[in-house]
Design a protein around this motif. Structure first.
Motif, PDB file in Angstrom:
ATOM      1  N   UNK A   5       7.533  45.223  -9.724  1.00  0.00           N
ATOM      2  CA  UNK A   5       6.565  44.136  -9.901  1.00  0.00           C
ATOM      3  C   UNK A   5       5.820  44.243 -11.225  1.00  0.00           C
ATOM      4  N   UNK A   6       5.972  45.358 -11.905  1.00  0.00           N
ATOM      5  CA  UNK A   6       5.247  45.576 -13.152  1.00  0.00           C
ATOM      6  C   UNK A   6       6.070  45.109 -14.349  1.00  0.00           C
ATOM      7  N   UNK A   7       5.425  44.525 -15.361  1.00  0.00           N
ATOM      8  CA  UNK A   7       6.174  44.088 -16.546  1.00  0.00           C
ATOM      9  C   UNK A   7       6.687  45.290 -17.337  1.00  0.00           C
ATOM     10  N   UNK A   8       7.724  45.047 -18.121  1.00  0.00           N
ATOM     11  CA  UNK A   8       8.299  46.092 -18.963  1.00  0.00           C
ATOM     12  C   UNK A   8       7.298  46.476 -20.054  1.00  0.00           C
ATOM     13  N   UNK A   9       7.035  47.759 -20.192  1.00  0.00           N
ATOM     14  CA  UNK A   9       6.098  48.284 -21.185  1.00  0.00           C
ATOM     15  C   UNK A   9       6.923  48.979 -22.252  1.00  0.00           C
ATOM     16  N   UNK A  10       6.980  48.441 -23.464  1.00  0.00           N
ATOM     17  CA  UNK A  10       7.889  48.914 -24.490  1.00  0.00           C
ATOM     18  C   UNK A  10       7.201  48.926 -25.861  1.00  0.00           C
ATOM     19  N   UNK A  11       7.911  49.436 -26.854  1.00  0.00           N
ATOM     20  CA  UNK A  11       7.359  49.534 -28.207  1.00  0.00           C
ATOM     21  C   UNK A  11       7.637  48.266 -29.001  1.00  0.00           C
ATOM     22  N   UNK A  12       6.582  47.746 -29.684  1.00  0.00           N
ATOM     23  CA  UNK A  12       6.704  46.588 -30.574  1.00  0.00           C
ATOM     24  C   UNK A  12       6.054  46.936 -31.909  1.00  0.00           C
ATOM     25  N   UNK A  13       6.254  46.080 -32.885  1.00  0.00           N
ATOM     26  CA  UNK A  13       5.613  46.232 -34.189  1.00  0.00           C
ATOM     27  C   UNK A  13       4.601  45.108 -34.357  1.00  0.00           C
ATOM     28  N   UNK A  14       3.389  45.456 -34.773  1.00  0.00           N
ATOM     29  CA  UNK A  14       2.346  44.468 -35.035  1.00  0.00           C
ATOM     30  C   UNK A  14       2.222  44.329 -36.548  1.00  0.00           C
ATOM     31  N   UNK A  21       1.929  47.020 -41.225  1.00  0.00           N
ATOM     32  CA  UNK A  21       2.448  46.997 -39.863  1.00  0.00           C
ATOM     33  C   UNK A  21       2.139  48.312 -39.171  1.00  0.00           C
ATOM     34  N   UNK A  22       2.150  48.268 -37.854  1.00  0.00           N
ATOM     35  CA  UNK A  22       2.061  49.495 -37.066  1.00  0.00           C
ATOM     36  C   UNK A  22       2.785  49.287 -35.750  1.00  0.00           C
ATOM     37  N   UNK A  23       3.190  50.379 -35.150  1.00  0.00           N
ATOM     38  CA  UNK A  23       3.903  50.320 -33.881  1.00  0.00           C
ATOM     39  C   UNK A  23       2.934  50.632 -32.753  1.00  0.00           C
ATOM     40  N   UNK A  24       3.122  49.928 -31.643  1.00  0.00           N
ATOM     41  CA  UNK A  24       2.310  50.159 -30.460  1.00  0.00           C
ATOM     42  C   UNK A  24       3.155  49.836 -29.230  1.00  0.00           C
ATOM     43  N   UNK A  25       2.644  50.158 -28.076  1.00  0.00           N
ATOM     44  CA  UNK A  25       3.344  49.817 -26.841  1.00  0.00           C
ATOM     45  C   UNK A  25       2.648  48.630 -26.208  1.00  0.00           C
ATOM     46  N   UNK A  26       3.445  47.705 -25.654  1.00  0.00           N
ATOM     47  CA  UNK A  26       2.897  46.463 -25.133  1.00  0.00           C
ATOM     48  C   UNK A  26       3.861  45.841 -24.126  1.00  0.00           C
ATOM     49  N   UNK A  27       3.380  44.833 -23.420  1.00  0.00           N
ATOM     50  CA  UNK A  27       4.244  44.040 -22.551  1.00  0.00           C
ATOM     51  C   UNK A  27       4.677  42.759 -23.259  1.00  0.00           C
ATOM     52  N   UNK A  28       4.267  42.566 -24.513  1.00  0.00           N
ATOM     53  CA  UNK A  28       4.617  41.384 -25.306  1.00  0.00           C
ATOM     54  C   UNK A  28       6.107  41.378 -25.614  1.00  0.00           C
ATOM     55  N   UNK A  33      10.425  43.710 -30.809  1.00  0.00           N
ATOM     56  CA  UNK A  33       9.871  42.452 -31.331  1.00  0.00           C
ATOM     57  C   UNK A  33       8.721  42.722 -32.295  1.00  0.00           C
ATOM     58  N   UNK A  34       8.435  41.737 -33.160  1.00  0.00           N
ATOM     59  CA  UNK A  34       7.329  41.818 -34.106  1.00  0.00           C
ATOM     60  C   UNK A  34       6.287  40.781 -33.713  1.00  0.00           C
ATOM     61  N   UNK A  35       5.048  41.218 -33.518  1.00  0.00           N
ATOM     62  CA  UNK A  35       3.930  40.330 -33.222  1.00  0.00           C
ATOM     63  C   UNK A  35       3.207  40.070 -34.534  1.00  0.00           C
ATOM     64  N   UNK A  36       3.330  38.848 -35.062  1.00  0.00           N
ATOM     65  CA  UNK A  36       2.718  38.470 -36.342  1.00  0.00           C
ATOM     66  C   UNK A  36       1.317  37.919 -36.068  1.00  0.00           C
ATOM     67  N   UNK A  37       0.286  38.584 -36.565  1.00  0.00           N
ATOM     68  CA  UNK A  37      -1.083  38.148 -36.344  1.00  0.00           C
ATOM     69  C   UNK A  37      -1.498  37.076 -37.343  1.00  0.00           C
ATOM     70  N   UNK A  38      -2.238  36.073 -36.870  1.00  0.00           N
ATOM     71  CA  UNK A  38      -2.813  35.051 -37.749  1.00  0.00           C
ATOM     72  C   UNK A  38      -4.197  35.479 -38.218  1.00  0.00           C
ATOM     73  N   UNK A  39      -4.906  36.190 -37.366  1.00  0.00           N
ATOM     74  CA  UNK A  39      -6.250  36.690 -37.667  1.00  0.00           C
ATOM     75  C   UNK A  39      -6.287  38.146 -37.243  1.00  0.00           C
ATOM     76  N   UNK A  40      -6.824  39.003 -38.077  1.00  0.00           N
ATOM     77  CA  UNK A  40      -6.930  40.419 -37.732  1.00  0.00           C
ATOM     78  C   UNK A  40      -8.230  40.989 -38.308  1.00  0.00           C
TER      79      UNK A  40
END
Length: 74
Positions: A5-14, A21-28, A33-40
């Motif tokens: 029932x839990x979402x997959x928790x994996x490594x992405x690049x922000x 850029x930096x690597x983190x773990x997320x359910x995104x 995948x790369x999460x491109x921020x518009x505001x940081x």
């Protein structure tokens, strides 16, 4: 706990707005995948202490202002 029932928790690049850029773990998305921020934190006035202007993406700010024009005597 219930199984599957839990979402997959994996490594992405922000990717920040300045190109860093930096690597983190997320359910995104999915792994890699790369999460491109518009505001940081490097550009947002809340963290920089600036008085930056709102970016009107797709007319959201102008629609909001039009909808609430005259509210509270403005």
């Amino acid at each position: 706990m219930k199984k599957d029932i839990h979402p997959d928790y994996h490594e992405i690049t922000v990717a920040m707005t300045n190109g860093t850029t930096y690597k983190t773990r997320s359910t995104y998305g999915k792994a890699g995948d790369v999460l491109q921020l518009d505001i940081d934190p490097s550009t947002h006035p809340a963290w920089t202490g600036g008085t930056g202007q709102l970016t009107d993406r797709g007319g959201r700010v102008s629609r909001f202002k039009e909808k609430f024009k005259g509210f509270l005597g403005n």
